[in-house]
Design an enzyme around this catalytic site. Structure first.
Site, mmCIF file in Angstrom:
data_model
loop_
_atom_site.group_PDB
_atom_site.id
_atom_site.type_symbol
_atom_site.label_atom_id
_atom_site.label_comp_id
_atom_site.label_asym_id
_atom_site.label_seq_id
_atom_site.Cartn_x
_atom_site.Cartn_y
_atom_site.Cartn_z
ATOM 1 N N HIS A 1 0.364 -16.154 34.475
ATOM 2 C CA HIS A 1 0.819 -15.133 35.417
ATOM 3 C C HIS A 1 1.888 -15.776 36.288
ATOM 4 O O HIS A 1 1.695 -16.886 36.765
ATOM 5 C CB HIS A 1 -0.360 -14.652 36.266
ATOM 6 N N ARG B 1 5.345 -7.024 43.573
ATOM 7 C CA ARG B 1 6.669 -6.712 43.025
ATOM 8 C C ARG B 1 6.774 -5.231 42.670
ATOM 9 O O ARG B 1 7.822 -4.617 42.860
ATOM 10 C CB ARG B 1 6.956 -7.595 41.811
#
Lengths: 642, 250
Positions: A250, A270
């Site tokens: 990740h 994000r």
């Protein structure tokens, strides 16, 4: 003869995360007696860590969404190595599975008109993730835990016993799967963590739902339970594993302080507007859009910023490229000297929305950074870097039923393989758990119902399983060869992290295999102190065997695949290679040692994608991934020829 | 910056035990759980402790640090002076399994006694419509990670084992409130909250709220409104008269 506590169930489910609970609900609703067995307390499974959401093309936020768009996104994210049938079932069934959770009592965040709100995420064309702030996984676990309680209440009303049809055995670990003479599953053997006493489950079918393997790596977002138990048990029982070389790092884990290194920072940061910056303040992701995604992402900061409010007329920000791309980009920035003080990059949401808005949308992230790192994310950027998060590889299963190559052994969720190809999109894990947890539960139920007689557990297998589980208590022959399980675990994690991590080379993987062979020899000499009652040293000694087998599978498959794709990046073979796209690497157990067996890896071709699904893609896109010979049936190709 | 920290950790089982002293290395940014792990790896390999996520999300590593109920993974060492002796003991309200691990089955039993979500019969999956402002109240309670620190600290059961039979504790009284405030739930749990789960035992001292690692306002937002709902049903004279006259309710 070993004394064991015995239980008998139609179906047993190993693992109580999202997939396991959904499978258990299904088997019980089919009327079968079902047990759920899990290493931790009920309700603590790793699914609680999932933050961002559950992907399903309900079209609540953008009516253009459909299963076809979700399917295409999933295949792209996995670089077309996915099992297309699984990706199809997943895209088609995910919305029903999410809506079903509402009937169990789930409370997702809402849209203005009262439907389930959906958020943007990496690789998804439209806002698609059903979510509850940034604690969606907790909502899934708690909802299904409470659904199980509600089924138990029904059983209590009907049979006078909460546990008449569905029972949870928590803090119970399985160490062996047992088969009868014909090779069909007959039971599972394990121990109670609390007392150390042995327990035997006689059953017709087992659903494996044990999650991932992250604890074989040093920097990981995974909890202690993620020791690859399901992968290893299945392999040792004769099932095959596929795609083990694909491990997802990740892009955004915490990097400081050291004790929290690896803890997840949700992609939702994000998705909701946060951007990645290097030490020079540059939004560097614009430089990292790979050829296969050219044209699909914004090319200027202005366009990217407009996209949040006007997605129909602008392209999305490259901050939301699939995870493999973002993780590699961060890795490169740090390597080239543009990293943050603690070896990550900056993730900035503070400058992009008001403090109150951040606290409302990302409460756990606010809390996590405040409490663990003394960072106020509403005022300053976070420091983030890649962390081992998910394994795409797992038990090879029939897409529709979840059945492995061993009769009676089923698998769902992270411990199964194929669905996500070489890289999983964020949000596709929670939906995977629901879709395939249910299917594996149905598959196991149908299988058990079709059995003419219940397979029988052999006493000799019970004795063998008990001996093997107790061997760490036997003193080593010489004092000097006694091994501490904690030390070996640390060395294993270091080896995998440094040599089979996010960027790999053939030379380093060979080195890793050498070290693994050495650690494997020492695993036999692990000695634990104390007694059997809740003894973490003993528990680790047993888990270590599984981590060993899984690590060798990852390393061996990684060495064979001489290309870079998704969660497998080879510095010495940096390009995507169309000749590799259709190849699965299949791991099987071999050799004499039944506890930590050798692993052999062989390539195998996938079944070609069904024509109507192939036609969902433009030829020009497929040409980036496929060989020419594979595309002769696409209508556009045929048109060219005419 | 590293230093040698002084720790006293309770070790033993259901037959008894005692505090043992340890000197352990402490590094910058660490939490108490890091220290317990270091103890396991270097001095006490069989020291029993529950933990999972190490990120404050699963609620497994509940214990008491210097007498205060806390998650070990969210208790930073920087809270304490470097020369302070840090005492780690198991949760007091539950019986001991071993070392820092307690038997929390009481909670699972109580969870099973709360009538589950009762969905509306006339709505098919996908037809649920709820406003954010309406789901928000129950969502606060669904943040609960079931660490059971509120159960541990609640004076009704902390030193009163005998009350456990008739008292479900803040966690499960809050669960009842959550379901009662769910916009589409169709059951009525007001009587059972009082009669079977012991809502009346709670005298709103807010200890549960104080130890909640998720900062849920258990008392203000769940327990007090729940008490008001029970009072409204049972003791409101107008409601009482209406029920008498029109023979509604039980």
């Amino acid at each position: 003869m070993t004394e064991v506590e015995r239980h008998n169930f139609d179906v047993i489910v190993i693992g109580a995360g999202g997939a396991g609970l959904r499978a258990a609900i299904e088997a019980r609703e089919r009327g079968l007696s079902t047990a759920v067995i899990c290493k931790s307390l009920f309700g603590k499974a790793h699914t609680v860590m999932a933050e961002g959401g559950c992907a399903a093309s309900m079209g609540n936020a953008n009516p253009n969404d459909s299963w076809q768009v979700h399917y295409r996104d999933t295949m792209r994210g996995g670089k077309f190595l996915n099992n297309w049938r699984m990706a199809e079932l997943h895209a088609k069934e995910a919305p029903d599975r999410v809506w079903e959770l509402e009937t169990y009592g789930a409370l997702f965040d809402r849209t203005e008109d009262g439907r389930i709100s959906q958020r943007n995420f990496g690789g998804h064309t439209y806002p698609r993730l059903a979510h509850v702030g940034d604690r969606t996984g907790l909502e899934l676990i708690r909802t299904m835990q409470q659904k199980i309680v509600s089924l138990q209440q029904e059983d209590k009303a009907e049979f006078g016993d909460y546990e008449a049809k569905l029972k949870v055995f928590h803090e119970c670990a399985i160490t062996e799967l047992l088969k009868d003479d014909s090779g069909a599953i007959s039971g599972a053997f394990g121990y109670w963590r609390e007392s150390g006493r042995f327990v035997l489950f006689e059953t017709g079918a087992i659903v494996m739902a044990t999650g991932g393997i992250g604890k074989s790596f040093q920097v990981t977002s995974n909890s202690w339970e993620y020791t690859g138990d399901g992968h290893a048990l299945a392999l040792r029982t004769g099932a095959s594993l596929i795609n083990m070389e694909f491990v997802q790092f990740h892009p955004t884990g915490m990097v400081w302080p050291p004790s929290v290194k690896g803890i997840l920072v949700t992609e939702g940061v994000r998705g909701d507007g946060g951007v990645l910056k290097n030490s020079e303040g540059e939004r560097f992701m614009f430089r990292y859009v790979p050829d296969v995604f050219k044209g699909q992402y914004a090319e200027t900061e202005e366009e990217a910023d407009r996209w949040y409010t006007d997605p129909d007329n602008n392209r999305r920000t490259p901050d939301l490229l699939p995870r493999d791309e973002v993780a590699r980009a961060i890795n490169t920035e740090v390597k080239e000297g543009r990293g943050s003080p603690h070896g990550g990059v900056y993730l900035d949401i503070a400058s992009r929305m008001p403090a109150e808005e951040i606290k409302r949308r990302l409460p756990s992230m606010y809390h996590q950074f405040k409490e663990l790192a003394d960072v106020d994310i509403t005022a300053e950027p976070m420091e983030v870097g890649p962390t081992c998060h998910y394994v795409m590889g797992g038990i090879e299963v029939e897409p529709d039923t979840g059945e492995s190559t061993v009769p009676g052994l089923f698998a769902a969720g992270e411990c199964s393989g194929g669905m996500h190809g070489s890289n999983r999109l964020g949000g596709n894990s929670l939906s995977d758990l629901l879709v395939f947890g249910r299917r594996a539960g149905m598959g196991a139920a149908t299988y058990v119902e079709s059995l003419e007689r219940r397979p029988v557990v052999l006493q000799s297998d019970i004795d063998g399983a008990a001996r093997s589980a107790l061997s760490p208590y036997e003193p080593a022959k010489s004092e000097g060869s006694r091994e501490n399980p904690y030390t070996l675990h640390f060395e294993l994690q270091q080896t995998m992290n440094e040599l089979v991590g996010i960027i790999r080379t053939g030379e380093e993987i060979e080195q890793a295999l050498g070290r693994l062979a050495e650690i494997r020899a020492r695993v036999r000499n692990v000695v634990v102190e104390g007694h059997r009652q809740f003894n973490p040293g003993w528990h680790l000694a047993l888990d270590l065997r599984n981590m060993m087998v899984v690590s060798e599978s990852v390393a061996k498959a990684a060495l064979l695949r001489t290309e870079s794709r998704g969660g497998h990046t080879r510095d010495d073979y940096p390009m995507l290679d169309a000749d590799w796209r259709n190849k699965l690497l299949v791991c099987r157990a071999s050799g004499e040692d039944s506890v930590v067996p050798d692993v052999t890896v062989e390539p195998k071709d996938q079944v070609p994608m069904r024509q109507d699904l192939l036609e969902l893609f433009e030829l020009s896109e497929l040409e980036k991934y496929y060989t020419e010979a594979e595309l002769t049936t696409h209508p556009a190709t045929e048109g060219d020829r005419a | 910056m590293s230093y040698k920290g002084q720790f006293r950790v309770w070790r033993g089982d259901s037959d008894g035990g005692s505090l043992e002293d340890f000197e352990v290395e402490v590094n910058e940014g660490e939490v108490v759980l890091d220290i317990i792990h270091r103890l396991q790896a270097t001095q006490a390999p069989d020291l029993a402790v529950r933990w999972n996520c190490k990120a404050g999300k699963c609620g497994s590593c509940s214990a008491e640090v210097n007498g205060r109920p806390r998650l070990l993974c969210m208790t930073r060492m920087s809270l304490f002076d470097t020369d302070e002796v840090i005492t780690v003991t198991p949760m007091r309200a539950f019986s001991i399994v071993r070392d820092l691990v307690t038997d929390v089955s009481y909670n699972y039993e109580k969870a099973r006694e709360v009538q589950a979500f009762t969905p509306p019969k006339d709505l098919a999956p996908g037809e649920y419509r709820m406003q954010q402002v309406d789901v928000q109240r129950s969502q606060e309670f669904r943040k609960c990670i079931e660490c059971f620190l509120c159960q541990d600290t609640c004076h009704v059961v902390r030193d009163h084992e005998e009350n456990k039979l008739n008292f479900s504790g803040p966690r499960f009284l809050m669960r009842i409130a959550e379901l009662e405030m769910h916009p589409l739930d169709t059951a009525d749990r007001r009587d059972t909250a009082q009669d079977d789960h012991g809502l009346g035992y709670c005298n709103i001292t807010k200890c549960c709220t104080e130890v909640c690692p998720e900062n849920i306002k258990i008392t203000d937002n769940a327990l007090i409104p729940m008490k008001e709902r029970v009072a409204g049903r049972r003791y409101d004279p107008v409601v009482w008269l209406g029920n008498k006259l029109f023979k509604r309710g039980k």
